[in-house]
Design a protein around this motif. Structure first.
Motif, PDB file in Angstrom:
ATOM      1  N   VAL A 133       0.846  -1.198   0.000  1.00 52.34           N
ATOM      2  CA  VAL A 133       0.000   0.000   0.000  1.00 52.34           C
ATOM      3  C   VAL A 133       0.883   1.250   0.000  1.00 52.34           C
ATOM      4  O   VAL A 133       0.630   2.209  -0.735  1.00 52.34           O
ATOM      5  N   GLY A 134       1.934   1.225   0.799  1.00 55.00           N
ATOM      6  CA  GLY A 134       2.870   2.354   0.838  1.00 55.00           C
ATOM      7  C   GLY A 134       3.555   2.568  -0.497  1.00 55.00           C
ATOM      8  O   GLY A 134       3.720   3.717  -0.942  1.00 55.00           O
ATOM      9  N   PHE A 135       3.954   1.477  -1.139  1.00 58.47           N
ATOM     10  CA  PHE A 135       4.582   1.593  -2.458  1.00 58.47           C
ATOM     11  C   PHE A 135       3.603   2.137  -3.500  1.00 58.47           C
ATOM     12  O   PHE A 135       3.989   2.904  -4.380  1.00 58.47           O
ATOM     13  N   ILE A 136       2.353   1.734  -3.409  1.00 53.48           N
ATOM     14  CA  ILE A 136       1.337   2.267  -4.332  1.00 53.48           C
ATOM     15  C   ILE A 136       1.229   3.778  -4.145  1.00 53.48           C
ATOM     16  O   ILE A 136       1.208   4.537  -5.114  1.00 53.48           O
ATOM     17  N   ALA A 137       1.158   4.207  -2.898  1.00 48.52           N
ATOM     18  CA  ALA A 137       1.053   5.646  -2.611  1.00 48.52           C
ATOM     19  C   ALA A 137       2.274   6.394  -3.139  1.00 48.52           C
ATOM     20  O   ALA A 137       2.144   7.408  -3.831  1.00 48.52           O
ATOM     21  N   LEU A 138       3.450   5.877  -2.835  1.00 47.77           N
ATOM     22  CA  LEU A 138       4.685   6.528  -3.285  1.00 47.77           C
ATOM     23  C   LEU A 138       4.760   6.537  -4.806  1.00 47.77           C
ATOM     24  O   LEU A 138       5.086   7.557  -5.427  1.00 47.77           O
ATOM     25  N   GLY A 139       4.440   5.412  -5.430  1.00 47.99           N
ATOM     26  CA  GLY A 139       4.471   5.325  -6.888  1.00 47.99           C
ATOM     27  C   GLY A 139       3.508   6.298  -7.545  1.00 47.99           C
ATOM     28  O   GLY A 139       3.850   6.965  -8.526  1.00 47.99           O
ATOM     29  N   ALA A 140       2.299   6.400  -6.995  1.00 42.56           N
ATOM     30  CA  ALA A 140       1.299   7.323  -7.556  1.00 42.56           C
ATOM     31  C   ALA A 140       1.805   8.762  -7.480  1.00 42.56           C
ATOM     32  O   ALA A 140       1.695   9.516  -8.448  1.00 42.56           O
ATOM     33  N   ILE A 141       2.383   9.111  -6.365  1.00 42.75           N
ATOM     34  CA  ILE A 141       2.888  10.478  -6.200  1.00 42.75           C
ATOM     35  C   ILE A 141       4.058  10.739  -7.143  1.00 42.75           C
ATOM     36  O   ILE A 141       4.121  11.780  -7.792  1.00 42.75           O
ATOM     37  N   LEU A 142       4.973   9.770  -7.269  1.00 42.79           N
ATOM     38  CA  LEU A 142       6.124   9.956  -8.151  1.00 42.79           C
ATOM     39  C   LEU A 142       5.707  10.073  -9.610  1.00 42.79           C
ATOM     40  O   LEU A 142       6.249  10.885 -10.370  1.00 42.79           O
ATOM     41  N   VAL A 143       4.742   9.265 -10.039  1.00 46.47           N
ATOM     42  CA  VAL A 143       4.272   9.322 -11.436  1.00 46.47           C
ATOM     43  C   VAL A 143       3.568  10.655 -11.708  1.00 46.47           C
ATOM     44  O   VAL A 143       3.708  11.224 -12.788  1.00 46.47           O
ATOM     45  N   ALA A 144       2.847  11.146 -10.728  1.00 50.76           N
ATOM     46  CA  ALA A 144       2.065  12.376 -10.929  1.00 50.76           C
ATOM     47  C   ALA A 144       2.918  13.650 -10.892  1.00 50.76           C
ATOM     48  O   ALA A 144       2.480  14.683 -11.384  1.00 50.76           O
ATOM     49  N   MET A 145       4.108  13.563 -10.318  1.00 50.96           N
ATOM     50  CA  MET A 145       4.956  14.758 -10.206  1.00 50.96           C
ATOM     51  C   MET A 145       5.498  15.163 -11.558  1.00 50.96           C
ATOM     52  O   MET A 145       5.769  14.338 -12.414  1.00 50.96           O
ATOM     53  N   ARG A 146       5.701  16.449 -11.711  1.00 49.42           N
ATOM     54  CA  ARG A 146       6.384  16.960 -12.901  1.00 49.42           C
ATOM     55  C   ARG A 146       7.858  16.668 -12.762  1.00 49.42           C
ATOM     56  O   ARG A 146       8.412  16.694 -11.691  1.00 49.42           O
ATOM     57  N   SER A 147       8.515  16.433 -13.886  1.00 42.63           N
ATOM     58  CA  SER A 147       9.958  16.128 -13.877  1.00 42.63           C
ATOM     59  C   SER A 147      10.766  17.300 -13.401  1.00 42.63           C
ATOM     60  O   SER A 147      10.492  18.420 -13.604  1.00 42.63           O
TER      61      SER A 147
END
Length: 147
Positions: A133-147
């Protein structure tokens, strides 16, 4: 594994749901381009309604409205209201942002379902489950961030 046991598997239907959810975001992003996002949600809702009517009729799965318990109605209405709110917000987000960044934030619902499932339904998750669940949260945030 026989086809019948695959089709009765929650994992099979959950995987199909993920595929269709991904296509929903892509098709909606293209479709919402030239119209108001709320009106786009309205059109999508009509299509869904007609599709469900067709499926219920084709499979003969209609049931009398009186056969549904009042408690079920309450929670299905609440679910419908939450779905409507989610769709309106999702289409507005797609109108304003990139589908590849909107979808991961939308899928933070996975994290929220885990938390709500534990808090409200008494479900139990192991340490490994919480780590996922933590990895899903972190992954979602990382994908959504601008480069």
């Amino acid at each position: 594994m026989p086809i019948s046991s695959i089709q009765s598997s929650w994992l099979f239907w959950a995987a199909l749901s993920a595929v269709f959810a991904a296509l929903t975001a892509i098709f909606a992003k293209i479709g919402v381009g030239g119209i108001n996002s709320d009106f786009a949600t309205f059109i999508r809702t009509i299509v869904i309604l007609l599709t469900i009517v067709f499926i219920l009729t084709a499979l003969g799965e209609w049931q009398p409205l009186g056969s549904v318990q009042p408690r079920a109605y309450v929670f299905l209405v609440l679910s419908g209201l939450a779905t409507g709110a989610s769709w309106l917000c999702h289409f507005r987000a797609l109108k304003l942002g990139d589908a590849a960044r909107v979808a991961p934030i939308d899928k933070l619902s996975v994290v929220m379902v885990a938390v709500f499932g534990v808090a409200l339904l008494g479900e139990r998750l192991s340490f490994k489950n919480w780590l996922g669940v933590g990895f899903i949260a972190l992954g979602a945030i990382l994908v959504a961030m601008r480069s």
